[in-house]
Design a protein around this motif. Structure first.
Motif, mmCIF file in Angstrom:
data_model
loop_
_atom_site.group_PDB
_atom_site.id
_atom_site.type_symbol
_atom_site.label_atom_id
_atom_site.label_comp_id
_atom_site.label_asym_id
_atom_site.label_seq_id
_atom_site.Cartn_x
_atom_site.Cartn_y
_atom_site.Cartn_z
ATOM 1 N N ALA A 77 0.824 -1.218 0.000
ATOM 2 C CA ALA A 77 0.000 0.000 0.000
ATOM 3 C C ALA A 77 0.854 1.263 0.000
ATOM 4 O O ALA A 77 0.478 2.262 -0.627
ATOM 5 N N HIS B 118 3.422 1.988 -1.555
ATOM 6 C CA HIS B 118 3.863 2.333 -2.902
ATOM 7 C C HIS B 118 2.730 2.242 -3.929
ATOM 8 O O HIS B 118 2.967 2.349 -5.124
ATOM 9 N N GLY B 119 1.535 1.997 -3.457
ATOM 10 C CA GLY B 119 0.425 1.832 -4.389
ATOM 11 C C GLY B 119 0.571 0.614 -5.276
ATOM 12 O O GLY B 119 0.055 0.571 -6.393
ATOM 13 N N ILE B 120 1.297 -0.392 -4.780
ATOM 14 C CA ILE B 120 1.459 -1.619 -5.559
ATOM 15 C C ILE B 120 0.148 -2.403 -5.508
ATOM 16 O O ILE B 120 -0.459 -2.565 -4.450
ATOM 17 N N PRO C 209 4.345 -4.227 -11.215
ATOM 18 C CA PRO C 209 3.539 -4.426 -10.016
ATOM 19 C C PRO C 209 2.614 -3.243 -9.748
ATOM 20 O O PRO C 209 1.863 -3.262 -8.798
ATOM 21 N N GLY C 210 2.654 -2.233 -10.605
ATOM 22 C CA GLY C 210 1.802 -1.068 -10.412
ATOM 23 C C GLY C 210 2.396 -0.154 -9.362
ATOM 24 O O GLY C 210 3.318 -0.515 -8.652
ATOM 25 N N GLY C 211 1.845 1.045 -9.291
ATOM 26 C CA GLY C 211 2.342 1.989 -8.305
ATOM 27 C C GLY C 211 3.605 2.646 -8.797
ATOM 28 O O GLY C 211 4.402 2.047 -9.494
ATOM 29 N N ALA D 174 5.336 5.510 -6.760
ATOM 30 C CA ALA D 174 6.188 6.082 -5.725
ATOM 31 C C ALA D 174 5.491 5.978 -4.376
ATOM 32 O O ALA D 174 4.300 5.695 -4.292
ATOM 33 N N VAL D 175 6.261 6.215 -3.360
ATOM 34 C CA VAL D 175 5.677 6.306 -2.025
ATOM 35 C C VAL D 175 4.804 7.551 -1.991
ATOM 36 O O VAL D 175 5.243 8.619 -2.409
ATOM 37 N N GLY E 93 -0.817 6.538 0.316
ATOM 38 C CA GLY E 93 -0.479 5.123 0.383
ATOM 39 C C GLY E 93 -0.023 4.723 1.775
ATOM 40 O O GLY E 93 -0.383 3.650 2.272
ATOM 41 N N ARG F 65 -2.962 4.419 3.960
ATOM 42 C CA ARG F 65 -3.688 3.166 3.700
ATOM 43 C C ARG F 65 -2.935 2.006 4.355
ATOM 44 O O ARG F 65 -3.535 1.126 4.962
#
Lengths: 314, 285
Positions: free
Chosen positions: A99, A101-103, B15-17, B19-20, B24, B27
């Motif tokens: 979460a 890194h929004g992975i 894997p998507g995403g 950056a920090v 995030g 969440r």
């Protein structure tokens, strides 16, 4: 690509890591070898900024780890299989890391499948065996599909099947062009996994070379010879680049001559041979030779070095 | 030296995403909070106990027919906020455990590897635990205010439900617990140890005020009384006190207005969080 320059970490008067400099390059597995307490873990923690360096710098892909916008996408780290809250399930642990890194969620499921944790993913980590903990740590390291992997003692606690799995995974990741940096105190493990080895002893780099060179750095290739006529053969073998070590009344360890050369020499002089065995110096031997002076606590007076000639060097 | 030629091949599946992000991290902290049984238990206790205590008080009020409306209002607000004195202990434990649980298990290293700048992780923890505590506490206080109304009515207490002073007290109670959770988080971050952190927070909430009270009782020292007024529990307690204009403070004794109590407690939280952030940034993990 990991670049370490003049890195030091002092705890009071003792230096855990003492002015080390090395590169870890992509596309190959770099082993980080050293006895327990040599400073391997500390070095890895310094690289990812968990500990602050007393001096020097460590960069990953050109920047200090903390300055990357997406650190988990740059570097995957397994520092400690126990860096997980024991009350949380494996899936939730990975979800929480992802979460930041929004992975996406499906990547969490991917790394769980990749590390063979499907059946225990929803169980609390507190009940995991050491091996399962290692797999979870590796899953976390792979989460961001990073170009660089730093794995501290990844085979610790794994069963033989798990050890082979890690070895294969490390080789596979390196073959994909990634930088793979893994530590171990097991030299035999390194011989089978690493392309390049950095040996650390008491906080200092004592060797940084391809595996083959490290092996050659031991006493070279030894040939074990057993003959009832040891004295005569030793005399025949003597030469400027030959070292003959008498290990028993009828045994000689020879370096500087190959087995065929010794065999032919013996045949020519009608010396009877009972045994003629080329014994490649193991990485273990090399490692012991390299770290003999560096191990902080010797176990009694044993010397692991086979390098002391007591035979007849010319 | 063949690095330059060693190309990193394109990755099979992203894997998507990118950056920090702070969203995030928020969440992530929410996932962490709700994926532990201890959290769920703490939140359940914070929710249930005040409601139970409100019923207990409403059932034991006795016959109050004919007492002034002001007193009726006061009984109503007190029954709804009675449980806060108990909830604060659970909130303190929860706030400490949010961070010390990571230190004791080693999770903190995973957290700080994912968020190497560190401060955003602490901030996100504070916001998540504060917001969740606020919502659970508010729901609990409102339930404690409205569920026992029938029982209160049978004792002759018929409060004015639209009384702004009452509503401020309810909000203030939830706000007190929310700020307390972040104060406990800050102390847990400073101490890095569950037992030590809980002891420190409870010492600040329970022991220190008692010591000061004993001091006041023995010496009658005015300063001790006034110092006590600025401790987190006293200042925070003013946030959910039922205050009407009719009430006046006795002369010579310092009494904080609810908003002043909020300011004092906020100052405690800010100072401790700053110290926690400084230490988190500087210490090896």
């Amino acid at each position: 690509m990991i670049e370490v320059r003049g890195l030091s970490k002092h705890y009071g008067a003792t230096a855990a890591v003492d002015d080390i400099t090395f590169d870890v390059r992509p596309g190959r597995v770099t082993g980080f070898l050293g006895p327990n307490g040599a400073g391997k873990s500390t070095t890895m923690r310094l690289i990812v900024g968990l500990d602050a360096a007393s001096a020097g710098t460590a960069t990953v892909n050109g920047r200090p780890y903390a300055e990357h916008r997406a650190p988990l996408r740059e570097v995957g780290v397994l520092l400690d299989a126990k860096a997980v809250h024991t009350g949380r399930s494996a899936t939730n642990h990975l979800r929480a890391l992802a979460a930041t890194h929004g992975i996406r969620r499906s990547r969490v499921d991917e790394v769980i499948a990749l590390t063979g944790l499907e059946t225990v993913a929803s169980k609390r980590v507190g009940g995991f065996s050491l091996g399962m903990g290692q797999r979870l740590g590796i899953a976390a390291a792979l989460l961001g599909d990073p170009a660089t992997l730093i794995l501290d003692e990844p085979v610790n606690g794994l069963d033989p099947e798990g050890v082979i799995w890690v070895r294969t995974l490390a080789r596979h990741l390196a073959a994909e062009g990634r930088t793979v940096f893994l530590s171990s105190h097991l030299m035999s493990e390194m011989a089978q996994t690493a392309d390049h080895i950095i040996v650390l002893g008491r906080g200092r780099v004592i060797a940084d070379a391809p595996v083959g060179d490290i092996l050659a750095m031991s006493t070279g290739t030894i040939v074990r010879v057993r003959t009832p006529d040891a004295d005569r053969l030793a005399g025949l073998l003597a030469g400027p680049d030959v070292v003959v070590t008498r290990t028993d009344a009828d045994r000689l360890d020879v370096t500087g001559r190959t087995a065929p050369q010794i065999g032919e020499l013996a045949a020519g002089a009608a010396v009877v041979l009972h045994e003629l065995t080329p014994a490649s110096g193991s990485l273990e031997d090399a490692y012991l030779a390299l770290t003999a002076d560096e191990v902080q606590y010797h176990a009694g007076g044993t010397t692991g070095s086979p390098a002391s000639p007591e035979g007849t060097p010319s | 030296m063949s690095t330059a030629s060693t190309a990193i091949p394109a990755r099979a599946a992203s894997p998507g995403g990118s950056a920090v992000s702070f969203g995030g991290i928020l969440r992530s902290e929410a996932i962490k909070l709700f994926s532990l049984r201890s959290t769920i238990w703490c939140l359940a206790i914070i929710f249930v106990v005040p409601i139970g205590l409100a019923f207990l008080l409403a059932g034991t009020v006795g016959d109050t027919v004919g007492i002034p409306q002001d007193a009726q209002q006061s009984i109503w607000v007190q029954s709804a906020t009675l449980g806060i004195g108990f909830s604060q202990l659970v909130v303190a434990v929860l706030g400490v455990l949010v961070i010390t649980g990571e230190y004791s298990t080693g999770m903190i290293r995973s957290t700080l590897v994912a968020v190497p700048r560190r401060i955003p992780a602490l901030l996100a923890k504070a916001l998540v635990i504060g917001a969740v505590t606020f919502l659970v506490a508010l729901a609990s206080i409102l339930a404690a205010a409205f569920l026992p109304l029938g029982l209160l009515a049978s004792s002759g207490v018929q409060p004015d439900l639209g009384d702004p002073a009452a509503w401020w007290a309810f909000l203030g109670g939830a706000g007190y617990l929310a700020l307390l959770s972040t104060l406990a988080l800050a102390i847990g971050t400073i101490v890095r140890n569950s037992a030590g952190g809980i002891a420190a927070v409870l010492g600040l909430l329970l022991v220190l005020p008692t010591v000061l009270q004993i001091l006041v009782a023995i010496t009658g020292a005015e300063w001790a009384r006034n110092v006590g007024t600025f401790l987190p529990d006293s200042a925070g307690g003013r946030m959910f006190a039922y205050v009407t204009e009719a009430q006046a403070a006795p002369a010579g004794v310092l009494v904080l207005e609810p908003w002043q109590g909020l300011l004092v407690l906020s100052a405690w939280v800010t100072a401790l969080l700053l110290l926690a952030a400084l230490l988190l940034k500087r210490r090896d993990a």
